[in-house]
Design a protein around this motif. Structure first.
Motif, PDB file in Angstrom:
ATOM      1  N   GLY A 217      22.368 -27.334 -30.820  1.00  0.00           N
ATOM      2  CA  GLY A 217      23.320 -28.113 -30.035  1.00  0.00           C
ATOM      3  C   GLY A 217      22.881 -28.276 -28.598  1.00  0.00           C
ATOM      4  O   GLY A 217      22.978 -29.364 -28.019  1.00  0.00           O
ATOM      5  N   GLU A 218      22.385 -27.221 -27.996  1.00  0.00           N
ATOM      6  CA  GLU A 218      21.924 -27.285 -26.611  1.00  0.00           C
ATOM      7  C   GLU A 218      20.690 -28.176 -26.491  1.00  0.00           C
ATOM      8  O   GLU A 218      20.561 -28.960 -25.544  1.00  0.00           O
ATOM      9  CB  GLU A 218      21.595 -25.882 -26.096  1.00  0.00           C
ATOM     10  N   LYS A 246      28.992 -34.560 -26.172  1.00  0.00           N
ATOM     11  CA  LYS A 246      30.096 -33.644 -26.437  1.00  0.00           C
ATOM     12  C   LYS A 246      30.059 -33.139 -27.879  1.00  0.00           C
ATOM     13  O   LYS A 246      30.449 -32.006 -28.160  1.00  0.00           O
ATOM     14  CB  LYS A 246      31.427 -34.346 -26.177  1.00  0.00           C
ATOM     15  N   LYS A 247      29.598 -33.969 -28.803  1.00  0.00           N
ATOM     16  CA  LYS A 247      29.582 -33.613 -30.225  1.00  0.00           C
ATOM     17  C   LYS A 247      28.298 -32.893 -30.636  1.00  0.00           C
ATOM     18  O   LYS A 247      28.170 -32.472 -31.782  1.00  0.00           O
ATOM     19  CB  LYS A 247      29.726 -34.880 -31.076  1.00  0.00           C
ATOM     20  N   ALA A 248      27.369 -32.770 -29.708  1.00  0.00           N
ATOM     21  CA  ALA A 248      26.043 -32.247 -30.059  1.00  0.00           C
ATOM     22  C   ALA A 248      26.095 -30.843 -30.650  1.00  0.00           C
ATOM     23  O   ALA A 248      25.259 -30.480 -31.480  1.00  0.00           O
ATOM     24  CB  ALA A 248      25.133 -32.253 -28.830  1.00  0.00           C
ATOM     25  N   THR A 338      10.351 -29.458 -24.891  1.00  0.00           N
ATOM     26  CA  THR A 338       9.301 -28.825 -25.684  1.00  0.00           C
ATOM     27  C   THR A 338       9.395 -29.270 -27.138  1.00  0.00           C
ATOM     28  O   THR A 338      10.436 -29.774 -27.593  1.00  0.00           O
ATOM     29  CB  THR A 338       9.417 -27.300 -25.620  1.00  0.00           C
ATOM     30  N   LEU A 339       8.314 -29.062 -27.869  1.00  0.00           N
ATOM     31  CA  LEU A 339       8.330 -29.395 -29.294  1.00  0.00           C
ATOM     32  C   LEU A 339       9.408 -28.564 -30.009  1.00  0.00           C
ATOM     33  O   LEU A 339      10.111 -29.096 -30.881  1.00  0.00           O
ATOM     34  CB  LEU A 339       6.962 -29.124 -29.907  1.00  0.00           C
ATOM     35  N   ALA A 340       9.551 -27.311 -29.643  1.00  0.00           N
ATOM     36  CA  ALA A 340      10.560 -26.458 -30.282  1.00  0.00           C
ATOM     37  C   ALA A 340      11.960 -27.020 -30.050  1.00  0.00           C
ATOM     38  O   ALA A 340      12.809 -27.004 -30.956  1.00  0.00           O
ATOM     39  CB  ALA A 340      10.455 -25.042 -29.740  1.00  0.00           C
ATOM     40  N   GLN A 341      12.233 -27.498 -28.839  1.00  0.00           N
ATOM     41  CA  GLN A 341      13.544 -28.077 -28.570  1.00  0.00           C
ATOM     42  C   GLN A 341      13.789 -29.343 -29.385  1.00  0.00           C
ATOM     43  O   GLN A 341      14.889 -29.548 -29.922  1.00  0.00           O
ATOM     44  CB  GLN A 341      13.668 -28.393 -27.073  1.00  0.00           C
ATOM     45  N   LEU A 342      12.772 -30.176 -29.523  1.00  0.00           N
ATOM     46  CA  LEU A 342      12.931 -31.391 -30.321  1.00  0.00           C
ATOM     47  C   LEU A 342      13.086 -31.077 -31.797  1.00  0.00           C
ATOM     48  O   LEU A 342      13.868 -31.720 -32.495  1.00  0.00           O
ATOM     49  CB  LEU A 342      11.749 -32.341 -30.069  1.00  0.00           C
ATOM     50  N   LEU A 343      12.359 -30.072 -32.280  1.00  0.00           N
ATOM     51  CA  LEU A 343      12.532 -29.646 -33.669  1.00  0.00           C
ATOM     52  C   LEU A 343      13.965 -29.169 -33.916  1.00  0.00           C
ATOM     53  O   LEU A 343      14.562 -29.494 -34.952  1.00  0.00           O
ATOM     54  CB  LEU A 343      11.548 -28.521 -33.988  1.00  0.00           C
ATOM     55  N   ALA A 344      14.512 -28.442 -32.956  1.00  0.00           N
ATOM     56  CA  ALA A 344      15.904 -27.984 -33.082  1.00  0.00           C
ATOM     57  C   ALA A 344      16.875 -29.145 -32.993  1.00  0.00           C
ATOM     58  O   ALA A 344      17.879 -29.191 -33.739  1.00  0.00           O
ATOM     59  CB  ALA A 344      16.197 -26.954 -31.999  1.00  0.00           C
ATOM     60  N   ALA A 345      16.606 -30.100 -32.115  1.00  0.00           N
ATOM     61  CA  ALA A 345      17.527 -31.214 -31.889  1.00  0.00           C
ATOM     62  C   ALA A 345      17.627 -32.116 -33.110  1.00  0.00           C
ATOM     63  O   ALA A 345      18.723 -32.587 -33.453  1.00  0.00           O
ATOM     64  CB  ALA A 345      17.081 -32.028 -30.675  1.00  0.00           C
ATOM     65  N   VAL A 346      16.516 -32.396 -33.782  1.00  0.00           N
ATOM     66  CA  VAL A 346      16.542 -33.343 -34.894  1.00  0.00           C
ATOM     67  C   VAL A 346      16.849 -32.691 -36.221  1.00  0.00           C
ATOM     68  O   VAL A 346      17.117 -33.370 -37.215  1.00  0.00           O
ATOM     69  CB  VAL A 346      15.193 -34.100 -35.020  1.00  0.00           C
ATOM     70  N   GLY A 347      16.860 -31.352 -36.247  1.00  0.00           N
ATOM     71  CA  GLY A 347      17.001 -30.667 -37.528  1.00  0.00           C
ATOM     72  C   GLY A 347      18.414 -30.425 -38.003  1.00  0.00           C
ATOM     73  O   GLY A 347      18.622 -29.872 -39.077  1.00  0.00           O
TER      74      GLY A 347
END
Length: 348
Positions: A217-218, A246-248, A338-347
């Motif tokens: 979510g973050e 807000k919904k993230a 970071t790649l890790a943040q994008l992996l978390a965001a799209v997953g």
């Protein structure tokens, strides 16, 4: 010269006055040099109207000044007065070609339909994309060194969207992991290893442990903030981004219809943007754009009554036609997320 086009390319027909969202509003209408010269020499009342509407920037580039957010030659029936009075050939180049795009990569030309038009959205999301190959006369420029390996890698990237038994989030994560490995090989000058990497990803599918990634979510909220930092044309898009942020923290999974549309949107993004790396070498950023675009549109579609097609069109209108926005996101991908943040965001 080899030419690629999606199978739906020739099916496009402008809806003209029946279009629910005319492309003659919201953004400046650039006029190419040859057309501007014609307008400046045209006699009569139409010539006077054209010249009064033309403006030039500090670089001498011509454009029509909008009136109330509309092109001054858009009439009450949603039709173009220039087209009616002078014919299509006397409209500006952008007006003659939009919503089509053409990208040239030496001996290869790729054509397609932009996702910013309601009718092209219907075609893009209405069926799985099949690329048609034709030959046209002409000699292309020198072949980009990375063209052949990137074409092979794009086939693999697109195939990841078709992996059965996986969620859309997992497919987007696999796309990012694959693109990252492609980027490493390109950076190290090991393009010859790309075919084997493609074979590995076509045989195996990486699944990530969510515990190994940042809080989704973050990470997604930070992605929305990056989109808010771009130039925004449409008030509706700005409001959607606020709602999405807000919904993230608690996104819902898409239903089967939305997931089908998301898969087709993801393929569209890869077709349109992947080969840009043939010129700038930055395959990871373009893959991140495709993955984030697919994920963001999927989430925002749940917040908008008109659903996925409408949000997809807004995303494309806001970002794909604005070079500064694309450059800004490329910088964000390289320096801030970071790649890790994008992996978390799209997953999610």
């Amino acid at each position: 010269m080899t030419v690629h086009i999606p199978q739906y390319y020739s099916d496009f027909r402008c809806l003209a006055g029946a279009c629910p969202h005319t492309c003659c509003q919201g953004w400046e209408v650039p006029i190419d040099h040859a057309t501007a010269q014609y307008y400046e020499s045209l006699p009569g009342s139409m010539g006077e109207r054209l010249r009064s509407a033309l403006s030039r920037d500090e670089m001498g580039e011509a454009a029509f000044r909008l009136r109330g957010g509309l092109c001054p030659f858009l009439n009450g029936d949603g039709l173009c007065e220039i087209y009616i009075q002078l014919g299509e050939e006397r409209t500006g180049e952008i007006c003659r070609t939009h919503p089509r795009f053409t990208y040239e990569y030496g001996p290869l030309t790729e054509k397609g339909l932009c996702g910013s038009c309601p009718e092209t959205v219907r075609l893009i999301l209405g069926s799985d994309m099949t690329l048609l190959t034709t030959q046209e006369e002409g000699i292309g420029e020198e072949t980009p060194e990375l063209l052949k390996p990137l074409l092979r890698a794009r086939e693999t990237a697109i195939s990841l969207f078709d992996r059965e038994g996986t969620s859309m989030g997992e497919r987007l994560q696999a796309l990012l992991l694959f693109a990252n490995e492609v980027q490493v090989l390109l950076d190290e000058g090991q393009e010859e290893a790309l075919p084997r990497l493609c074979e590995i990803y076509e045989e195996e599918f990486p699944l990530l442990d969510p515990a190994a990634l940042p809080q989704g979510g973050e990470a997604l909220r930070r992605c929305f903030e990056a989109l808010e930092g771009c130039e925004i044309l449409n008030r509706e898009w700005r409001e959607l981004l606020k709602q999405g942020k807000k919904k993230a923290a608690r996104p819902k999974g898409p239903d089967s219809q939305t997931e089908l549309q998301a898969r087709r949107a993801g393929v569209y993004f890869l077709y349109r943007h992947w080969l840009r790396a043939a010129w700038d070498g930055d395959i990871l950023s373009w893959a991140e754009f495709a993955a984030l675009g697919t994920a963001v549109v999927t989430l925002l579609a749940q917040l908008q009554e008109e659903g996925f097609p409408h949000v997809f069109r807004l995303f494309c209108e806001e970002l794909e036609h604005n070079r500064e926005n694309l450059d800004r996101l490329q910088t964000v991908f390289q320096e801030q997320l970071t790649l890790a943040q994008l992996l978390a965001a799209v997953g999610g």
